[in-house]
Design an enzyme around this catalytic site. Structure first.
Site, PDB file in Angstrom:
ATOM      1  N   SER A 127     -31.108  13.206  50.938  1.00  0.00           N
ATOM      2  CA  SER A 127     -31.855  12.326  51.837  1.00  0.00           C
ATOM      3  C   SER A 127     -32.316  11.084  51.089  1.00  0.00           C
ATOM      4  O   SER A 127     -32.622  11.141  49.887  1.00  0.00           O
ATOM      5  CB  SER A 127     -33.085  13.091  52.334  1.00  0.00           C
ATOM      6  OG  SER A 127     -33.980  12.211  52.984  1.00  0.00           O
ATOM      7  N   LYS A 173     -35.171  18.323  48.063  1.00  0.00           N
ATOM      8  CA  LYS A 173     -33.907  17.568  48.004  1.00  0.00           C
ATOM      9  C   LYS A 173     -33.676  17.047  46.584  1.00  0.00           C
ATOM     10  O   LYS A 173     -32.563  17.095  46.068  1.00  0.00           O
ATOM     11  CB  LYS A 173     -33.930  16.406  48.998  1.00  0.00           C
ATOM     12  CG  LYS A 173     -33.948  16.836  50.459  1.00  0.00           C
ATOM     13  CD  LYS A 173     -32.677  17.583  50.839  1.00  0.00           C
ATOM     14  CE  LYS A 173     -32.710  18.083  52.263  1.00  0.00           C
ATOM     15  NZ  LYS A 173     -31.604  18.991  52.597  1.00  0.00           N
ATOM     16  N   TYR A 198     -40.914  18.737  51.050  1.00  0.00           N
ATOM     17  CA  TYR A 198     -39.549  18.638  51.603  1.00  0.00           C
ATOM     18  C   TYR A 198     -38.692  17.731  50.710  1.00  0.00           C
ATOM     19  O   TYR A 198     -37.594  18.099  50.289  1.00  0.00           O
ATOM     20  CB  TYR A 198     -39.574  18.088  53.040  1.00  0.00           C
ATOM     21  CG  TYR A 198     -38.215  17.611  53.480  1.00  0.00           C
ATOM     22  CD1 TYR A 198     -37.201  18.520  53.759  1.00  0.00           C
ATOM     23  CD2 TYR A 198     -37.913  16.240  53.559  1.00  0.00           C
ATOM     24  CE1 TYR A 198     -35.928  18.086  54.122  1.00  0.00           C
ATOM     25  CE2 TYR A 198     -36.651  15.799  53.912  1.00  0.00           C
ATOM     26  CZ  TYR A 198     -35.663  16.730  54.196  1.00  0.00           C
ATOM     27  OH  TYR A 198     -34.399  16.291  54.527  1.00  0.00           O
TER      28      TYR A 198
HETATM   29  P1  NAD Z   1     -31.439  20.731  61.840  1.00  0.00           P
HETATM   30  O1  NAD Z   1     -32.722  21.460  61.701  1.00  0.00           O
HETATM   31  O2  NAD Z   1     -31.016  20.323  63.205  1.00  0.00           O
HETATM   32  O3  NAD Z   1     -30.259  21.586  61.187  1.00  0.00           O
HETATM   33  C1  NAD Z   1     -30.457  22.487  60.121  1.00  0.00           C
HETATM   34  C2  NAD Z   1     -29.883  23.834  60.552  1.00  0.00           C
HETATM   35  O4  NAD Z   1     -30.057  24.762  59.487  1.00  0.00           O
HETATM   36  C3  NAD Z   1     -30.597  24.402  61.777  1.00  0.00           C
HETATM   37  O5  NAD Z   1     -29.644  24.759  62.747  1.00  0.00           O
HETATM   38  C4  NAD Z   1     -31.333  25.628  61.236  1.00  0.00           C
HETATM   39  O6  NAD Z   1     -31.415  26.662  62.208  1.00  0.00           O
HETATM   40  C5  NAD Z   1     -30.484  25.994  60.041  1.00  0.00           C
HETATM   41  N1  NAD Z   1     -31.183  26.713  58.973  1.00  0.00           N
HETATM   42  C6  NAD Z   1     -32.392  26.424  58.424  1.00  0.00           C
HETATM   43  N2  NAD Z   1     -32.687  27.305  57.445  1.00  0.00           N
HETATM   44  C7  NAD Z   1     -31.633  28.165  57.384  1.00  0.00           C
HETATM   45  C8  NAD Z   1     -31.346  29.294  56.571  1.00  0.00           C
HETATM   46  N3  NAD Z   1     -32.202  29.731  55.639  1.00  0.00           N
HETATM   47  N4  NAD Z   1     -30.182  29.950  56.772  1.00  0.00           N
HETATM   48  C9  NAD Z   1     -29.294  29.527  57.716  1.00  0.00           C
HETATM   49  N5  NAD Z   1     -29.527  28.464  58.518  1.00  0.00           N
HETATM   50  C10 NAD Z   1     -30.680  27.794  58.350  1.00  0.00           C
HETATM   51  O7  NAD Z   1     -31.482  19.465  60.881  1.00  0.00           O
HETATM   52  P2  NAD Z   1     -30.468  18.252  60.740  1.00  0.00           P
HETATM   53  O8  NAD Z   1     -31.185  17.032  61.176  1.00  0.00           O
HETATM   54  O9  NAD Z   1     -29.164  18.589  61.327  1.00  0.00           O
HETATM   55  O10 NAD Z   1     -30.372  18.178  59.160  1.00  0.00           O
HETATM   56  C11 NAD Z   1     -29.315  18.799  58.443  1.00  0.00           C
HETATM   57  C12 NAD Z   1     -29.547  18.612  56.954  1.00  0.00           C
HETATM   58  O11 NAD Z   1     -29.624  17.220  56.670  1.00  0.00           O
HETATM   59  C13 NAD Z   1     -30.854  19.214  56.448  1.00  0.00           C
HETATM   60  O12 NAD Z   1     -30.617  19.757  55.174  1.00  0.00           O
HETATM   61  C14 NAD Z   1     -31.774  18.033  56.365  1.00  0.00           C
HETATM   62  O13 NAD Z   1     -32.768  18.217  55.400  1.00  0.00           O
HETATM   63  C15 NAD Z   1     -30.826  16.926  55.965  1.00  0.00           C
HETATM   64  N6  NAD Z   1     -31.290  15.596  56.350  1.00  0.00           N
HETATM   65  C16 NAD Z   1     -31.634  15.347  57.643  1.00  0.00           C
HETATM   66  C17 NAD Z   1     -32.097  14.081  58.001  1.00  0.00           C
HETATM   67  C18 NAD Z   1     -32.544  13.804  59.401  1.00  0.00           C
HETATM   68  O14 NAD Z   1     -33.309  12.857  59.597  1.00  0.00           O
HETATM   69  N7  NAD Z   1     -32.111  14.542  60.414  1.00  0.00           N
HETATM   70  C19 NAD Z   1     -32.161  13.070  57.041  1.00  0.00           C
HETATM   71  C20 NAD Z   1     -31.775  13.353  55.726  1.00  0.00           C
HETATM   72  C21 NAD Z   1     -31.345  14.633  55.395  1.00  0.00           C
HETATM   73  C1  WQD Z   2     -39.124   5.893  61.420  1.00  0.00           C
HETATM   74  C2  WQD Z   2     -40.111   4.747  61.617  1.00  0.00           C
HETATM   75  C3  WQD Z   2     -42.407   5.402  61.359  1.00  0.00           C
HETATM   76  C4  WQD Z   2     -42.487   8.104  64.815  1.00  0.00           C
HETATM   77  C5  WQD Z   2     -37.952  10.819  58.125  1.00  0.00           C
HETATM   78  C6  WQD Z   2     -38.124  11.614  56.858  1.00  0.00           C
HETATM   79  C7  WQD Z   2     -36.948  11.411  55.963  1.00  0.00           C
HETATM   80  C8  WQD Z   2     -35.629  11.690  56.700  1.00  0.00           C
HETATM   81  C9  WQD Z   2     -35.551  10.983  58.000  1.00  0.00           C
HETATM   82  C10 WQD Z   2     -34.952  13.922  56.248  1.00  0.00           C
HETATM   83  C11 WQD Z   2     -41.257   4.723  60.611  1.00  0.00           C
HETATM   84  C12 WQD Z   2     -42.138   4.976  62.783  1.00  0.00           C
HETATM   85  C13 WQD Z   2     -42.102   7.203  63.834  1.00  0.00           C
HETATM   86  C14 WQD Z   2     -43.433   7.686  65.787  1.00  0.00           C
HETATM   87  C15 WQD Z   2     -43.492   5.517  64.759  1.00  0.00           C
HETATM   88  N1  WQD Z   2     -35.473  13.070  57.010  1.00  0.00           N
HETATM   89  N2  WQD Z   2     -42.598   5.938  63.813  1.00  0.00           N
HETATM   90  N3  WQD Z   2     -43.897   6.399  65.729  1.00  0.00           N
HETATM   91  O1  WQD Z   2     -40.131   8.564  58.325  1.00  0.00           O
HETATM   92  O2  WQD Z   2     -38.137   7.036  58.052  1.00  0.00           O
HETATM   93  O3  WQD Z   2     -37.854   9.441  57.784  1.00  0.00           O
HETATM   94  O4  WQD Z   2     -36.735  11.216  58.767  1.00  0.00           O
HETATM   95  O5  WQD Z   2     -34.564  13.802  55.132  1.00  0.00           O
HETATM   96  O6  WQD Z   2     -37.111  12.257  54.887  1.00  0.00           O
HETATM   97  O7  WQD Z   2     -39.300  11.203  56.199  1.00  0.00           O
HETATM   98  O8  WQD Z   2     -38.243   8.549  60.030  1.00  0.00           O
HETATM   99  O9  WQD Z   2     -38.090   8.568  62.486  1.00  0.00           O
HETATM  100  O10 WQD Z   2     -40.116   9.595  61.374  1.00  0.00           O
HETATM  101  O11 WQD Z   2     -39.840   7.120  61.343  1.00  0.00           O
HETATM  102  O12 WQD Z   2     -43.951   4.367  64.754  1.00  0.00           O
HETATM  103  O13 WQD Z   2     -43.845   8.454  66.663  1.00  0.00           O
HETATM  104  O14 WQD Z   2     -40.738   4.922  62.896  1.00  0.00           O
HETATM  105  O15 WQD Z   2     -43.671   4.969  60.937  1.00  0.00           O
HETATM  106  O16 WQD Z   2     -41.557   3.379  60.364  1.00  0.00           O
HETATM  107  P1  WQD Z   2     -38.708   8.332  58.489  1.00  0.00           P
HETATM  108  P2  WQD Z   2     -39.077   8.551  61.371  1.00  0.00           P
END
Ligand code: NAD
Ligand code: WQD
Length: 336
Positions: free
Chosen positions: A123, A152, A148
């Site tokens: 991330s 990562k 969290y």
């Molecule tokens: P998500 O929660 O929709 O998907 C994660 C999946 O993993 C879920 O279906 C959950 O049920 C499953 N899971 C969790 N723990 C588990 C375990 N112990 N065993 C088996 N399955 C398990 O999230 P997402 O948005 O699809 O994110 C996928 C990956 O990408 C995650 O690792 C997340 O940290 C990373 N990521 C997401 C974002 C984002 O903003 N969505 C940004 C950066 C990184």
């Molecule tokens: C985006 C912008 C908020 C909600 C998060 C995690 C990051 C990654 C992606 C996993 C910011 C603003 C948000 C609201 C708002 N996930 N906001 N009102 O914070 O960039 O990233 O998700 O790895 O680790 O931290 O994403 O969508 O929460 O926020 O004004 O109700 O929207 O302040 O500027 P963020 P976000």
């Protein structure tokens, strides 16, 4: 065959679809802690191809071994994990157990079955608040502000160590920026369990009437309109990046870190305006205090992905807004 852990989740389901459409053999596992099997039922229909997926927890070594015994897995795309920043502050042990211990178990089973290719969901959060955007992969990491993000960071380090110990191991560490949008069919999308933490699902739920109005977290940041700037990336672009990354993992060894972003920043108010324009709906909002831990600006330098993977994001912010709304308006209660 490619094993997709967390394959039923938001990014995982879109990636399973992209892999199937690219003709890859896919198996998925998920413990459904943050997803519903219906997502993968819909993926099968969209791809017009059945594929195996089963309920298994990463931390259950016996279950993982069974999956590796049943299928000839040559690479793993590893999405499974917990991802809510705020919750991780309240429940650090759950995050270290699920994300860190779960991945260590997965790597041990991979080693025992001779599987040496992994694409890992990292991330942009690992860049912390100390680095200026555009963010490049060589910038220092580790100054993360929540458990969290630390999982990562730790997992990137663990996977680098595994590559150092085994010269045949290949790990592609993908740092995602802000994934939004949905498959253009509107059949699969992001389905947060509770009130969304992230901006785009919050906007969509306001637009569909599930929530009354958006709180904009701060309008006094050092940005042109005062609201936070992020690099929103369409989840289908992200999914195609994984297809390229797993191909790349097959032809290289060692650890490679790659940003998956568009390289463009969009403010909160710009995203609200784009959503209203693209979909002809109103998104009422009010300015609220800053959310603790937020940075003002975060966007990628996306050159390395283009150079190494031959991948660039194709979809515009308007596409992201249109597809988020398509999913939300067709599925106002998500998969329920
Ligand atoms: P998500 O929660 O929709 O998907 C994660 C999946 O993993 C879920 O279906 C959950 O049920 C499953 N899971 C969790 N723990 C588990 C375990 N112990 N065993 C088996 N399955 C398990 O999230 P997402 O948005 O699809 O994110 C996928 C990956 O990408 C995650 O690792 C997340 O940290 C990373 N990521 C997401 C974002 C984002 O903003 N969505 C940004 C950066 C990184
Ligand atoms: C985006 C912008 C908020 C909600 C998060 C995690 C990051 C990654 C992606 C996993 C910011 C603003 C948000 C609201 C708002 N996930 N906001 N009102 O914070 O960039 O990233 O998700 O790895 O680790 O931290 O994403 O969508 O929460 O926020 O004004 O109700 O929207 O302040 O500027 P963020 P976000």
């Amino acid at each position: 065959m490619i094993l997709v852990t967390g394959g039923c989740g938001y990014i995982g389901s879109h990636t399973c679809l992209a892999l199937l459409r690219a003709g890859e053999e896919v198996a998925a596992l998920d413990n459904y802690s943050n997803s519903k099997p219906e997502a993968l039922v819909r993926v099968q229909k969209l791809a017009n191809r059945p594929f195996p997926f089963e309920e298994a927890d990463l931390r259950d070594e016996t279950a993982l071994r069974r999956v590796f015994e049943q299928h000839q897995i040559h690479a793993v795309i590893h999405f499974a994990g917990l991802k809510a920043v705020g919750e991780s502050v309240q429940k650090p042990l759950e995050y270290y157990d699920n994300n860190v211990a779960g991945t260590v178990t997965l790597c041990r089973v991979m080693r025992d079955f001779g599987c040496k290719r992994m694409v890992f969901s990292s991330s942009a959060t690992v860049y912390g608040s100390g680095n200026p955007s555009p963010l490049t992969e060589d910038m220092p990491t580790g100054q993360v502000t929540n458990p969290y993000g630390r999982t990562k960071y730790m997992l990137e380090e663990i996977l680098k160590d595994i590559c150092a110990a085994d010269p045949e191991f290949s790990a592609v560490l993908l740092r995602y920026f802000n994934p939004v949008g949905a498959d253009e069919s509107g059949q699969i999308g992001e389905d947060p369990r509770d009130i969304p933490n992230n901006l785009m699902p919050y906007i969509s739920q306001v637009a569909v009437g599930r929530l009354s109005r958006l709180a904009v977290f701060g309008n006094d940041y050092d940005t042109p309109d005062g609201t936070g700037i992020r690099d929103y990336i369409h989840v289908s672009d992200l999914a195609s990046g994984h297809v390229k990354a797993v191909e790349y993992a097959n032809r290289q060894t060692g650890a490679r870190i790659i940003n998956l972003g568009t390289g463009r920043g969009t403010s909160v108010l710009e995203l609200v305006a784009a959503f209203e324009r693209a979909n002809g709906v109103k998104v009422p909002y009010a300015i609220s205090p800053r959310r603790p831990g937020d940075v003002d600006v975060c966007y990628a330098n996306a050159d390395k992905a283009r150079r190494i993977l031959g991948w660039t994001a194709q979809m515009s912010v308007d596409d992201m807004c249109r597809d988020s709304w398509h999913w939300q308006s067709q599925n106002p209660e998500g998969y329920r």
